[in-house]
Every structure is written in C-alpha cells, then in structure tokens.
Design an enzyme around this catalytic site. Structure first.
Site, mmCIF file in Angstrom:
data_model
loop_
_atom_site.group_PDB
_atom_site.id
_atom_site.type_symbol
_atom_site.label_atom_id
_atom_site.label_comp_id
_atom_site.label_asym_id
_atom_site.label_seq_id
_atom_site.Cartn_x
_atom_site.Cartn_y
_atom_site.Cartn_z
ATOM 1 N N GLY A 103 0.742 -1.151 0.091
ATOM 2 C CA GLY A 103 0.060 0.032 0.075
ATOM 3 C C GLY A 103 0.763 1.381 0.175
ATOM 4 O O GLY A 103 1.652 1.443 -0.871
ATOM 5 N N THR A 108 1.999 5.009 -0.319
ATOM 6 C CA THR A 108 1.853 6.145 -1.421
ATOM 7 C C THR A 108 1.836 5.304 -2.871
ATOM 8 O O THR A 108 1.079 5.515 -3.659
ATOM 9 C CB THR A 108 2.813 7.177 -1.362
ATOM 10 O OG1 THR A 108 3.056 7.809 -0.127
ATOM 11 C CG2 THR A 108 2.525 8.311 -2.391
ATOM 12 N N SER A 115 -0.246 -5.114 4.574
ATOM 13 C CA SER A 115 -0.416 -5.594 6.003
ATOM 14 C C SER A 115 -0.260 -4.320 6.962
ATOM 15 O O SER A 115 0.715 -3.629 6.730
ATOM 16 C CB SER A 115 0.848 -6.524 6.269
ATOM 17 O OG SER A 115 0.699 -6.728 7.789
ATOM 18 N N ILE A 149 3.286 -3.834 8.485
ATOM 19 C CA ILE A 149 4.347 -3.204 7.983
ATOM 20 C C ILE A 149 4.224 -1.588 7.681
ATOM 21 O O ILE A 149 3.475 -1.328 7.313
ATOM 22 C CB ILE A 149 4.624 -4.037 6.622
ATOM 23 C CG1 ILE A 149 4.641 -5.511 6.775
ATOM 24 C CG2 ILE A 149 5.713 -3.617 5.892
ATOM 25 C CD1 ILE A 149 4.572 -6.045 5.337
ATOM 26 N N GLU A 203 5.984 14.560 2.929
ATOM 27 C CA GLU A 203 6.698 14.704 1.510
ATOM 28 C C GLU A 203 6.662 15.914 0.965
ATOM 29 O O GLU A 203 5.582 16.596 1.388
ATOM 30 C CB GLU A 203 5.836 13.503 0.616
ATOM 31 C CG GLU A 203 5.702 12.176 0.893
ATOM 32 C CD GLU A 203 6.933 11.406 0.306
ATOM 33 O OE1 GLU A 203 8.013 12.405 -0.042
ATOM 34 O OE2 GLU A 203 7.043 10.323 0.725
ATOM 35 N N ALA A 204 7.657 16.341 0.255
ATOM 36 C CA ALA A 204 7.780 17.216 -0.635
ATOM 37 C C ALA A 204 7.690 16.992 -1.842
ATOM 38 O O ALA A 204 8.313 16.016 -2.325
ATOM 39 C CB ALA A 204 8.981 18.088 -0.230
ATOM 40 N N LYS A 213 4.374 24.927 -2.117
ATOM 41 C CA LYS A 213 5.859 24.887 -2.443
ATOM 42 C C LYS A 213 6.195 25.532 -3.711
ATOM 43 O O LYS A 213 5.639 24.810 -4.877
ATOM 44 C CB LYS A 213 6.288 23.335 -2.529
ATOM 45 C CG LYS A 213 7.741 23.095 -2.747
ATOM 46 C CD LYS A 213 8.423 21.702 -2.635
ATOM 47 C CE LYS A 213 9.578 21.528 -3.284
ATOM 48 N NZ LYS A 213 10.183 20.182 -3.297
ATOM 49 N N GLU A 222 15.906 16.530 -4.235
ATOM 50 C CA GLU A 222 15.133 17.223 -5.146
ATOM 51 C C GLU A 222 13.626 16.702 -5.147
ATOM 52 O O GLU A 222 12.876 16.912 -6.246
ATOM 53 C CB GLU A 222 15.798 17.081 -6.490
ATOM 54 C CG GLU A 222 16.726 17.948 -6.688
ATOM 55 C CD GLU A 222 16.424 19.618 -6.653
ATOM 56 O OE1 GLU A 222 15.254 19.706 -6.786
ATOM 57 O OE2 GLU A 222 17.247 20.630 -6.943
#
Length: 501
Positions: free
Chosen positions: A12, A14, A43, A46, A53-54, A82, A344
């Site tokens: 699963g 992102t 699961s 896990i 996140e950027a 951003k 980056e």
C-alpha cells in the site's frame, strides 16, 4: 488478443494507493461492467517509508487525473504549497540559493534570458529574475492567473508539502470507492509458472491464495516480487551518491509557514525541513561511511527549530535502480524499482511517471516483450537523468571542511553529467534531453547557485545593443518585484482556501 483481467498490487503506502487509484479510474466500471479486478494486498503490521513529503509540480497533474479536488486534498493531508527548494551551505558555508519552480526571466531575441544576463556581467542575483524565488523568500503565494496573459502571474508553477500517510489514506478511500479490493495480509510464498517463469499466485500467511494475471510490486524497499521472487539485479549508485541513511522526526510548527522546502548541508550529509500546516517534517540524510548513526541523530536533534513530536526513526537505503523494472508479468513501481535520495523531491514523481507509463503500455496476456523493453528503456533514462541532477549538487561543492565534502568535490561523475557541466561552463549552454524531468531553468539555477559561472555567453547576445539588453533585464526584475507585492501571504492563502480542520 486476451486482456489481462486480474491485476494484483503488492503493498500500500503512497506507491500502492496511487497505482490503485489511477488504474481504477482507467479500468473499473467501463461500459457498465467490471471487466477487470484490482486487488491490493497490504499489511498493517508493515510500516511505510513516508515521513512527510515534498513534491514537484507534476503532482498537480496526477491529482487532477484521478479527480482529487486540490483544496480537499490539502485539507485532508495538512498540506501547504511549495514554490521551490532552498539550498543552504552547499557551495560554500554561508551561501544559499533556491531551485525555484518555473521560469527565470523571459527570452529576448530568441535567446534564453540568462544569456543576456551573462553578457551584462551577471548583474545582481539570478534569484532577482524568478517570481517563484522572490515570492518564496517573501512568504507569499497565489495560484496562477491565466487570464493575465503576458504576466508572470499567469503561469505560477507550484507543488505541495503534505503528510504522506494521510495522502495514502485519501487515495485509498478514492480507490476503494471505485472498486479496488483491499486484502489484509502478509505474503508467505510466491508461486511461479514452471515454463514461463511468470508469477501465478501469492500465498498469504494463514493460507489464503491470491491468483492474478499481472502483478505490481509496490512493496517498497522490501521489493518482495521484483527482488525476493524474481531476483532482478540492482545497479548500485552509491559511489556517486554515498548517503545511505536518514533520521526523520516531526516537530511542532514554529515561525511563519513558508512556501518552500529547505535543504541544509551538514558535515556528512544534509538536513531537510518540510513545513506542513499541522507540523514540520525534519530529517537528516547522511553517509554511514563518514558518520555513525548516533552522531547523525544528535546532529538532527540539535538543530530542530521546534519541539520534537516523536522519537526519531532511522531509514536505511541503497541508492540505485533495478536493471529492469518490468520482467514477465510483474512491474515494480516506487522504491521497489529503485531509490534516489529525497534531495530534489522526486520520489512521488517517479511513482507517478511509472504509473502513467504502465497505463500507456498496459499488456495483454501475451506480454509482448516490446512493451516491457520500452517501459524499461524509459525507466532507465528517467532514473539516470534524475540521478545526474542530484549528483550535480554534491559535485559542485567547493567545501573542503570535512572528508564527506572532499569526497563529493573530488569524485568522478557519470560521463552524461560531465558533458552537461562542460557545455554550461563554456558559454552557458543548457542541454535538455528528450522528455526528461528537469528543465533548463532547473539546471541553470543549480549550476549558478553552486558557483559554476560560464567562461562566456552565446555570441548572438552581442547583437542586442547593450543599453537595450540592460533595460530589458532591469524590467524583468521590476516586474517580478511588483508581482510579488500583489500576492497574499502563504498562510493567509491557506486560511482562505484550504485550512486543515
């Protein structure tokens, strides 16, 4: 031609839920019938790597593609806007510059702006001619105003900071609503066809069997299918990118909500700062060959700007890519296909581009080798181009104050990167190859920001009378300043449009 009907996504987070949401949009419910099944196995035991996140501007296209309302997305994820990434102490201690999204200046006489700027002796800072750069430093933001044709405000480029776990949860809701089936469980065994070597089924702990026609490995650094089951070799790039660890910790928000990511060079790596609405993400990326984990942890904790909200957690990784991301009836997407450090903010974009590439080349049950070959060609080209851009930041340092930075300064680099550096150093020429991710303004800002000034400029810049060129450059700077003045503050814009509950 027989269509693949059963698609199984392993993992699963992102990557998995981005893949599920995008494929669901394309495959499920067409023509009034469910001709495909999409099953995602994950699961809860896990964890995921995501730490906050950027991103870079193409994420907006993906969210629009799957039907996410931007304001809803930002409210749900505690997101902020951003405009670029600020680099502190990378060229030399005490220096800073920004890789801002969008254009730098505008062309004149069919030449890029920077050629006229170089011809005039590089007056002021390159940052003076970037709307995103100046708006970011002023803490201002607004969405583009396309009706203002000819103004820099018509095409403001932007991305987001957001909570990765909240983003995955939002994607999951959209995917499940579209018909994706989620199965809770851990994989105990992968069964393959004796003849073709293709994956046929997964056996979960507890004995449940999941059959499929096509399998997508989104299991992150575990790489359960592409590595553990199929044994696809890994091409190690740590001799160019030696950082292999990161400590991550969230802190309480403090100070103004700034619309940019900050990357501050440390003695043996660098530290990120990602401002969200409800907290700030922090991390220290470092090379274990030059500093031990305990010292790196203390470096991070000693330089936090707000109260730590949790204990730091360690992430261990190896930079590089799989020799092939698509083998047989399995394709790896996300960290299972390779890892490039977050300098980056390219991780989510590489997931996004892989998904769109897969949709374009979606196979039938014949699994034509040409599809996989083209996918792997594009995958390799993209990874190597992004790799070179990240290496550039390290190679162009002029620091010699630690073994790590001396190593980076003196190391050999890929020939593909050396050719770009040599070309720019001669007369400011920039070479964008095909559809690669980073455009000319991105390479320009890092070249100049870290001190690589060309020895000359394009000879055609001399055809414009010097007073005319000077007036043009001065006008660009004035227009940028005036545009920034009409923009609201970043915090006010969020409060008006997308404040998280």
């Amino acid at each position: 031609m027989r269509e693949i009907r059963r698609i199984v996504i392993v993992g699963g987070g992102t990557a998995g839920w981005m893949t599920a949401a995008a494929l669901a949009l394309r495959l499920l419910g067409k023509d009034g019938e469910a001709r495909w099944s999409l099953q995602l196995i994950e699961s809860d035991e896990i964890g995921i790597v995501g730490v906050g996140e950027a991103t870079i501007p193409p994420i907006r296209n993906f969210n629009a593609f799957i039907g996410l309302d931007e304001d809803e997305f930002l409210r749900e994820t505690g997101g902020s806007f951003k405009l670029g990434i600020e680099f502190v102490d990378w060229g030399e201690r005490g220096e800073r510059y920004m890789h801002a999204f969008g254009d730098v200046g505008r062309p004149l006489d069919a030449l890029p702006f920077h050629q006229h700027w170089l011809r005039l002796g590089a007056p002021g800072s390159l940052a003076d001619y970037s709307l995103n750069n100046q708006a970011a430093l002023a803490g201002r933001f607004m969405r583009p105003r396309p009706e203002m044709a000819g103004s820099p405000l018509a095409g403001i480029a932007y991305a987001f900071h957001f909570d990765a776990s909240r983003y995955a949860a939002l994607l999951r809701r959209h995917a499940e609503a579209a018909g994706v089936q989620r199965t809770e469980g851990r994989i105990a065994r992968v069964e393959r066809d004796d003849g073709s070597g293709h994956i046929r089924r997964l056996v979960l702990q507890g004995g449940q069997v999941v059959d499929g026609d096509f399998f997508i490995d989104c299991s992150g650094l575990h790489a359960l299918l592409i590595d553990k089951a199929l044994g696809v070799p890994f091409e190690d790039w740590s001799h160019w990118l030696p950082c292999d660890r990161a400590w991550a910790v969230p802190t309480a928000s403090c100070g103004p909500l700034l619309p940019f990511t900050r990357a501050t060079a440390q003695e043996s790596g660098w530290q990120w700062r990602i401002p969200l609405q409800h907290r700030t993400g922090n991390g220290h990326v470092f090379a274990s060959a030059f500093v031990d984990e305990a010292t790196a942890r203390e470096t991070l904790l000693s330089q936090l700007e707000g109260e730590a909200l949790a204990e730091p957690r360690i992430i261990r990784f190896r930079t590089g890519r799989r020799r092939e991301a698509w083998v047989g009836n399995c394709v790896a997407i996300g960290l299972s296909s390779g890892f490039l450090e977050p300098l980056e903010s390219t991780s989510i974009h590489l997931i996004q581009s892989a998904i769109l590439r897969l949709i374009e080349l979606l196979p039938d049950t014949e699994f034509a080798s040409a599809n996989a070959a083209e996918y792997n060609r594009q995958f390799a080209a993209e990874m190597e181009s992004v790799r070179d851009f990240i290496i550039l930041h390290y190679k162009l340092t002029r620091r010699g104050d630690s073994p790590f930075w001396r190593h980076c300064r003196d190391m050999a680099v890929p020939e593909s990167l050396w050719a770009r550096m040599d070309l720019f150093a001669a007369a400011g020429h920039l070479d964008r190859r095909g559809q690669e991710l980073f455009s000319e303004p991105s390479w320009l800002q890092v070249f100049v920001g870290q001190g690589l000034r060309p020895r000359g400029h394009h000879p055609l810049a001399e055809l414009s009378a010097r007073p005319r060129a000077q007036a043009f450059v001065d006008d660009v700077r004035t227009v940028v300043r005036r545009c920034v003045e009409v923009m609201p503050s970043h915090a006010d814009f969020i409060a008006a449009h997308c404040a998280a509950p």
